[in-house]
Scaffold this motif. Structure first.
Motif, PDB file in Angstrom:
ATOM      1  N   LEU A   1     -28.496  39.523 -23.480  1.00  0.00           N
ATOM      2  CA  LEU A   1     -29.088  38.689 -22.118  1.00  0.00           C
ATOM      3  C   LEU A   1     -28.005  37.766 -21.457  1.00  0.00           C
ATOM      4  N   GLY A   2     -28.397  37.581 -20.504  1.00  0.00           N
ATOM      5  CA  GLY A   2     -27.519  36.538 -19.546  1.00  0.00           C
ATOM      6  C   GLY A   2     -27.657  36.669 -18.112  1.00  0.00           C
ATOM      7  N   ALA A   3     -27.351  35.504 -17.357  1.00  0.00           N
ATOM      8  CA  ALA A   3     -27.509  35.361 -15.960  1.00  0.00           C
ATOM      9  C   ALA A   3     -26.270  36.124 -15.313  1.00  0.00           C
ATOM     10  N   PRO A   4     -26.439  36.362 -13.812  1.00  0.00           N
ATOM     11  CA  PRO A   4     -25.070  36.594 -13.423  1.00  0.00           C
ATOM     12  C   PRO A   4     -23.979  36.061 -13.553  1.00  0.00           C
ATOM     13  N   GLY A   5     -23.925  34.567 -13.683  1.00  0.00           N
ATOM     14  CA  GLY A   5     -22.470  34.222 -14.050  1.00  0.00           C
ATOM     15  C   GLY A   5     -22.100  34.285 -15.753  1.00  0.00           C
ATOM     16  N   ASP A   6     -22.971  34.781 -16.316  1.00  0.00           N
ATOM     17  CA  ASP A   6     -22.570  35.068 -18.064  1.00  0.00           C
ATOM     18  C   ASP A   6     -21.835  36.573 -17.996  1.00  0.00           C
ATOM     19  N   VAL A   7     -22.088  37.233 -16.984  1.00  0.00           N
ATOM     20  CA  VAL A   7     -21.526  38.556 -17.052  1.00  0.00           C
ATOM     21  C   VAL A   7     -20.151  38.961 -17.935  1.00  0.00           C
ATOM     22  N   PRO A   8     -19.039  37.902 -17.430  1.00  0.00           N
ATOM     23  CA  PRO A   8     -17.684  38.020 -17.999  1.00  0.00           C
ATOM     24  C   PRO A   8     -17.738  37.754 -19.482  1.00  0.00           C
ATOM     25  N   LEU A   9     -18.618  36.856 -19.864  1.00  0.00           N
ATOM     26  CA  LEU A   9     -18.746  36.412 -21.287  1.00  0.00           C
ATOM     27  C   LEU A   9     -19.305  37.656 -22.192  1.00  0.00           C
ATOM     28  N   VAL A  10     -20.326  38.158 -21.561  1.00  0.00           N
ATOM     29  CA  VAL A  10     -20.899  39.513 -22.356  1.00  0.00           C
ATOM     30  C   VAL A  10     -20.101  40.610 -22.355  1.00  0.00           C
TER      31      VAL A  10
END
Length: 363
Positions: A235-244
Motif C-alpha cells: 500500500l501507499g499514497a501517490p507520493g509513495d509510488v517510487p518507494l514501492v
C-alpha cells in the motif's frame, strides 16, 4: 467544571490538526463527548490531509477543514501575503460566528490556542503546559497524569477529565463506508485474492528516519510469499509510488502494488480485509489497528510504548527504540538492526495465534 456550565454545552468544537495518525488517535474522545452531551452539536477542526479519517463518523456533526497550508503555499508562490492574512481573518471570524460553547484543544499548539481563544467560547479546554504556552488561551485545564496516561490514546482521553468524563473505552474510530469496502472487494477480486488471506505492507512513513529499508521489505515480502503462499499487497499514497517500485524491483516474487491507486479510505478498506498488516510508525498502521486488523509494527526513533498498537493482535518490534525523535537519520541503526528474518519469525508467531497459518505450515 461547574455543573451549571456543563449543562449549557450545546455546541462543541474539537481542535486536532496535524497528521493522520495523531488525528485518528484523538478519535477516542468522540463517543465520550457524544455520550456526555447527547444533544450537543459536535464539530471537528482538522487540516485537509487528515479529514478523511473523520468522514462518516456518526458522532461528528460537522468537519471543518482549515486550509492553512494550502493558503500559505499560495501566498509564497504569489507573494500575496495580504490575501493569506485576509483568509486567516475570515476563517477565524467564521469560527467565532458559529457560537461554540466549548472548545476542546487537543492539539495544544499556538495556532490551535489562538483559534480557541478567538472563538470566544465561554469554555475553552486544553492541557496545562501545552506547547509554546497555547494553554494560556484556555480557561479550563487538564493536568497530565503520566502515572496513568502511558499511551497516546490514554493521554488524549484524559483531557476530558475536567468535564467529568472518565476514561474507559479507548477504541479509535474510523468508519469505513460501503463504497470503500466495495472498492476493496473489486480490487481483490481483480487480483485473484481472497479477503483475509493476504498480507498488507505499508512501507512508507512521514519521516525518513522511521522507514525500514526498502531491501528489508523486499526480502520479507519474498519470504512470506515463498514460504506461506500468501499474497502480499503493498500500500501507499501517490507520493509513495517510487518507494514501492524500488521494493518491487528488489523482489524475486510478484506482489500486488496498490500504491497510488487508492484513496485513504480505500486503503483503510484494504487494510481491514487483510489477514495481517506490517508497517512502520505511520498513519495507515493506526488505521489498520482501528479496523481491527492484526498488526506488526517496526519502530525506530519514536517510542513504541507511547505510540504502538496494544493488545494480543498487535506485536511491535524495536531495538529498545532510541526515541531520538529525529526526522532524518543517516545510519538508522535502530531500524537496520531489525532483520527481515526476525520480522518473519514474529509474523509467523502472530499468524499462528490468529489462525492465518497452521502450525505445521512453518518449517
Amino acid at each position: 467544571m461547574p455543573k451549571a456550565i456543563n449543562n449549557d454545552i450545546k455546541n462543541i468544537l474539537i481542535i486536532r490538526l496535524s497528521s493522520i495518525g495523531d488525528v485518528l488517535k484523538c478519535t477516542v474522545v468522540i463517543d465520550k463527548l457524544r455520550n456526555h452531551f447527547p444533544n450537543a452539536r459536535i464539530s471537528w477542526l482538522v487540516e485537509t490531509k487528515s479529514k478523511d479519517v473523520l468522514l462518516g463518523n456518526p458522532n461528528i456533526d460537522e468537519i471543518i477543514v482549515w486550509q492553512r497550508k494550502e493558503w500559505s503555499k499560495q501566498a509564497r508562490s504569489s507573494k500575496n501575503y495580504w490575501k493569506f492574512a485576509r483568509q486567516l481573518f475570515q476563517f477565524t471570524k467564521e469560527i467565532r460566528n458559529r457560537n461554540f460553547d466549548l472548545v476542546v484543544d487537543i492539539y495544544g499548539a499556538p495556532r490551535s490556542g489562538i483559534i480557541s481563544y478567538l472563538s470566544k467560547a465561554p469554555v475553552r479546554l486544553c492541557y496545562t503546559g501545552s506547547r509554546k504556552y497555547s494553554h494560556l488561551c484556555a480557561n479550563i485545564h487538564a493536568v497530565p497524569d503520566y502515572t496513568t496516561s502511558t499511551t497516546a490514546t490514554q493521554f488524549y482521553a484524559d483531557i476530558l477529565r475536567p468535564l467529568g468524563i472518565d476514561r474507559d473505552d479507548l477504541r479509535m474510530q474510523m468508519p469505513i463506508l460501503p463504497a470503500d469496502r466495495s472498492f476493496a472487494e473489486t480490487f481483490l477480486h481483480d487480483h485473484g485474492i481472497s479477503p483475509g488471506k493476504y498480507i498488507a505492507i505499508n512501507p512508507s512513513t512521514s519521516w525518513q528516519s522511521k522507514c525500514w529499508p526498502s531491501e528489508y521489505y523486499a526480502r520479507l515480502a519474498d519470504m512470506i510469499i515463498e514460504k506461506h503462499c500468501l499474497p502480499v499487497v503493498i500500500l501507499g499514497a501517490p507520493g509513495d509510488v517510487p518507494l514501492v517500485e524500488t521494493i518491487t524491483r528488489q523482489m524475486q516474487q510478484q506482489p500486488v502494488d496498490a500504491s497510488g491507486k487508492t484513496t485513504l479510505r480505500q486503503l483503510a478498506a484494504l487494510a481491514e480485509k487483510a489477514g495481517a498488516f506490517i508497517s512502520g510508525d505511520t498513519g495507515p498502521l493506526f488505521i489498520a489497528e482501528a479496523a481491527g486488523t492484526a498488526t506488526i509494527s517496526i519502530f525506530g526513533p519514536t517510542d513504541p510504548a507511547w505510540h504502538a498498537p496494544k493488545g494480543e493482535r498487535h506485536i511491535t518490534l524495536s531495538t529498545n527504540s532510541c526515541s531520538c525523535k529525529k526526522s532524518f537519520c543517516e545510519d538508522k541503526k535502530c531500524l537496520t538492526a531489525i532483520l527481515p528474518e526476525h520480522v518473519l519469525t514474529t509474523f509467523e508467531e502472530l499468524a499462528k495465534k490468529i489462525g492465518l497459518i497452521e502450525h505445521h505450515a512453518i518449517k
